[in-house]
Design a protein around this motif. Structure first.
Motif, PDB file in Angstrom:
ATOM      1  N   THR A 174     -38.346  14.266 -31.993  1.00  0.00           N
ATOM      2  CA  THR A 174     -37.867  13.842 -30.678  1.00  0.00           C
ATOM      3  C   THR A 174     -37.911  12.323 -30.545  1.00  0.00           C
ATOM      4  N   LEU A 190     -34.860  11.013 -32.307  1.00  0.00           N
ATOM      5  CA  LEU A 190     -33.640  11.257 -31.534  1.00  0.00           C
ATOM      6  C   LEU A 190     -33.585  10.364 -30.303  1.00  0.00           C
ATOM      7  N   ASN A 191     -34.735  10.147 -29.668  1.00  0.00           N
ATOM      8  CA  ASN A 191     -34.761   9.252 -28.513  1.00  0.00           C
ATOM      9  C   ASN A 191     -34.424   7.819 -28.914  1.00  0.00           C
ATOM     10  N   LEU A 250     -32.437   7.032 -31.358  1.00  0.00           N
ATOM     11  CA  LEU A 250     -30.989   7.020 -31.580  1.00  0.00           C
ATOM     12  C   LEU A 250     -30.250   6.892 -30.247  1.00  0.00           C
ATOM     13  N   ASP A 251     -30.674   7.674 -29.253  1.00  0.00           N
ATOM     14  CA  ASP A 251     -30.019   7.602 -27.942  1.00  0.00           C
ATOM     15  C   ASP A 251     -30.185   6.227 -27.324  1.00  0.00           C
ATOM     16  N   LYS A 252     -31.356   5.640 -27.494  1.00  0.00           N
ATOM     17  CA  LYS A 252     -31.607   4.315 -26.935  1.00  0.00           C
ATOM     18  C   LYS A 252     -30.667   3.276 -27.549  1.00  0.00           C
ATOM     19  N   LYS A 310     -27.747   3.912 -29.018  1.00  0.00           N
ATOM     20  CA  LYS A 310     -26.362   4.200 -28.625  1.00  0.00           C
ATOM     21  C   LYS A 310     -26.060   3.728 -27.217  1.00  0.00           C
ATOM     22  N   ASN A 311     -27.090   3.628 -26.388  1.00  0.00           N
ATOM     23  CA  ASN A 311     -26.877   3.185 -25.005  1.00  0.00           C
ATOM     24  C   ASN A 311     -26.759   1.669 -24.870  1.00  0.00           C
ATOM     25  N   HIS A 362     -21.768   0.334 -27.716  1.00  0.00           N
ATOM     26  CA  HIS A 362     -20.674   0.905 -26.920  1.00  0.00           C
ATOM     27  C   HIS A 362     -19.365   0.162 -27.184  1.00  0.00           C
ATOM     28  N   SER A 390     -19.858   8.329 -36.221  1.00  0.00           N
ATOM     29  CA  SER A 390     -18.969   8.021 -35.111  1.00  0.00           C
ATOM     30  C   SER A 390     -17.713   7.358 -35.691  1.00  0.00           C
ATOM     31  N   ASN A 396     -34.487  21.135 -32.629  1.00  0.00           N
ATOM     32  CA  ASN A 396     -33.539  20.007 -32.742  1.00  0.00           C
ATOM     33  C   ASN A 396     -33.199  19.671 -34.186  1.00  0.00           C
TER      34      ASN A 396
END
Length: 669
Positions: A65, A68-69, A71-73, A75-76, A81, A190, A284
């Motif tokens: 986790t 994954l967190n 990675l999300d951080k 990507k944000n 972007h 991506s 996950n």
């Protein structure tokens, strides 16, 4: 075989007996442990590993986790972007020089902790001559795709166009990645717009395999067990032991099959060896954690425990044999002397032995034998008389306990009448009291007649009516043919007193009626005393004839209990008092005695028995009586009741009544 054992000397029998007593339980335990020990060790090991696995799996999931967190951080971030945006107008090189790129790099520095996450890279499938790959410091993170050529993960993504993310074990990565970035990675795919066309890019979060290996290893209960993680491509992700994970390898399909069919550890044959295995899914991911426990080390553990038990067992047998021999020898030598002396009783009167010089059981045996030879004949002659004297003494003891209670209350009433100036009532009360005690104390005999007892309680009720203003009616319906039968003195009075004080006077009206009836029942006389008082609840009714309970808030039921025990001691256990009561309605008391005339005297309640039990019971009743007198020391009471050892008196009193003498005295007083 039986005749041989019977012919053995006592010392040999003692030795054999002690050995048998010591060895049989140990043999049974040894057999039990031999059959159950392996199963117990298996169950304990499985339970331990299950507990450890239930702790390890969440720890692994927590690390996943965290990745994954991260990675999300990333990507944000605005920079990412804009890079992957389909509406981007700036070139990649222009973006690399923007403030967003600086913030992106700062976020990467915060994310990389070197304990779990070791590096982050963004691979872009564009020509490596693009200026962005030389724009420092972004060029350290944004890399051309050619650096991933030849890696297993790149081939997987190329071969699976629909695949968007992949957890990569070590061998999925290139040697350069392993050396400079990290030995495991989570890669997300991506696309970006480059020169008007879509081209793939890969965001790689590198992390440490050692982190997962350590978690797996630290939570194992034994070094002979192994825990490892495999992924959906049947690849080894992490392991506590590289060699053992290869030896006890389960394919991904096997793991899925067993995981769906059982939540517990399974037994499987691997390389001609039984292996217990448990499987846990990691959320996950497509990972499964496998815990394998070979049975051979557990078998060795059970054998070692059994060997230790056998050694202890043999040592205990040797010690038991030595102790048994010494004890039996010390016992039998002295017993032989006693046996030889006692055998002389076959040809003549028993002869006393020299006084014992020890105080153990054999010394007590010698002392007891000597005492027996001196008093046995005297005891036989005095036994019957002692039982009769016992009952008479018991009667007088109980009678002396009952009389002062009533005398105190009556004298208190006479004193009150005198203070009121009612001289006529004082005279009447004194005359009635004189007649009352004349009936009680006349002839110094324990027996009276039913007629005298009726007169006795009639006077008692008259005296009580003087105290309580004629609120008590006494109705007597006794056939004339019963009036001349004998009955122990003071049998009716305690019951009538209980009817008045704890029945009628407990009612709100303080008024009531007592009915005294009787009849012959074969060879017995039954007297029924009924009142319409308040009655008794069930718990008090159960205790009133035990000497333990309380008959009401104004006093104990000791007088009723003493009367009941006196009748049983004089006539036998089938006689005495029997209570029945309905709370709020009234109480019935049935008195059963044998139908005898005064000239018949007392009949022994136990003609074939001994005086030992009645004597002890008499001592207890005498103790109850003396304990109501606070001026007498408890140790003096013990001595008065025949106990040279006060502690023995305290122990037997507690066993008989459920409380100590001191506690009983406090309750009564």
């Amino acid at each position: 075989m039986s005749s041989i054992y019977k012919s053995l000397k006592l010392q040999t029998k003692f030795t054999i007996t002690h050995l048998v007593i010591a060895t049989i339980p140990m043999i049974v335990l040894a057999i039990f442990f031999y059959t159950k020990l392996y199963d117990m060790i298996i169950a304990d090991t499985i339970r331990t590993e299950q507990d450890a696995a239930t702790q390890t799996a969440p720890m692994i999931e927590e690390s996943v986790t965290e990745i994954l967190n991260a990675l999300d951080k990333i990507k944000n971030e605005d920079f990412y972007h804009q890079v992957v945006s389909a509406h981007r107008t700036e070139s990649l090189n222009e973006l690399a020089s923007s403030d967003a790129a600086d913030a992106f790099l700062d976020t990467l520095d915060e994310t990389i902790d070197l304990d779990l996450i070791t590096d982050v890279k963004l691979y872009i499938d564009i020509p490596r001559t693009d200026p962005v790959f030389s724009n420092y410091p972004v060029c350290k993170t944004v890399l051309p795709i050619n650096q991933a050529w030849g890696t297993y993960w790149y081939g997987i993504f190329n071969g699976s166009p629909s695949l968007h993310a992949l957890f990569c074990p070590s061998f999925y990565l290139g040697s350069y990645e392993i050396k400079h970035n990290g030995d495991m990675a989570y890669i997300a795919k991506s696309t970006i717009i480059y020169e008007g066309e879509r081209t793939p890019c890969y965001l790689a979060i590198y992390f440490s395999q050692k982190h997962f290996d350590t978690m797996l290893k630290d939570n194992l209960s034994s070094s002979s067990n192994v825990a490892y993680i495999i992924n959906g491509r049947d690849s080894l992700v992490a392991t506590s032991d590289q060699a053992l994970s290869g030896t006890y390898h389960f394919s991904y399909d096997e793991v899925q099959e067993h995981f769906m069919s059982s939540n517990n550890f399974i037994l499987k044959r691997v390389l001609d060896e039984d292996v217990y295995a448990g499987f846990y899914s990691i959320r996950n991911t497509d990972w499964y954690m496998v815990v394998a426990m070979p049975s051979q080390p557990m078998m060795k553990k059970s054998i070692n425990i059994m060997a230790g038990f056998i050694l202890v067992y043999v040592a205990c047998i040797l010690i038991a044999f030595l102790i048994a021999t010494l004890l039996s020898h010390s016992i039998t030598n002295r017993l032989s002397v006693v046996i030889n002396q006692m055998s002389k009783a076959r040809i003549g009167p028993p002869v006393a032995l020299p006084a014992a010089d020890t105080h153990d059981e054999i010394g007590d045996l010698i002392s007891t034998y000597n005492y027996m030879t001196r008093v046995i004949n005297q005891l036989m002659e005095d036994q019957a008389k002692a039982a009769e004297d016992l009952r008479i003494a018991e009667f007088h003891s109980l009678q002396s306990q009952i009389n002062p209670h009533f005398l105190y209350n009556t004298m208190d009433m006479i004193n009150w009448l005198s203070q009121q100036g009612r001289s006529a009532d004082v005279t009447s009360a004194i005359q009635k009291l004189s007649r009352f005690y004349k009936l009680t104390l006349s002839r110094k005999k324990s027996l009276s007649t039913i007629n005298d007892e009726i007169e006795h309680v009639s006077i008692y009720v008259q005296l009580q009516n003087m105290r309580f203003h004629d609120t008590i009616d006494l109705l007597i319906d006794i056939p004339d043919n019963l009036l001349d039968y004998s009955i122990p003195k003071l049998t009716f009075q305690p019951v009538i007193e209980n009817c008045i004080l704890h029945g009628i006077l407990e009612k709100e009206s303080k008024q009531g009626t007592i009915v005294l009836t009787g009849w012959l029942d074969e060879d017995d006389i039954v007297i029924l005393i009924s009142d319409d008082g308040i009655g008794m609840p069930e718990e008090k009714l159960e205790n009133i004839l035990t000497g333990n309970g309380s008959s009401g808030g104004k006093g104990s039921n000791i007088a009723v209990y003493n009367t009941h025990r006196r009748l049983q001691l004089m006539y036998g256990p089938e006689y005495g008092l029997k209570y029945s009561s309905t709370y709020g309605t009234g109480t019935d008391v049935e008195i059963r005695i044998p139908a005898r005339y005064p000239e018949d005297g007392l009949i022994d309640a136990s003609p074939d028995g001994t005086a030992e039990d009645p004597l002890k019971e008499s001592h207890f009743i005498q103790a109850l009586t003396l304990l109501t007198r606070p001026e007498i020391n408890i140790y003096e009471i013990a001595k008065e009741c025949g106990y040279d050892n006060p502690q023995l008196f305290f122990t037997e009193f507690r066993e008989r009544f459920g409380c100590s003498p001191e506690e009983y005295r406090r309750q009564v007083l």
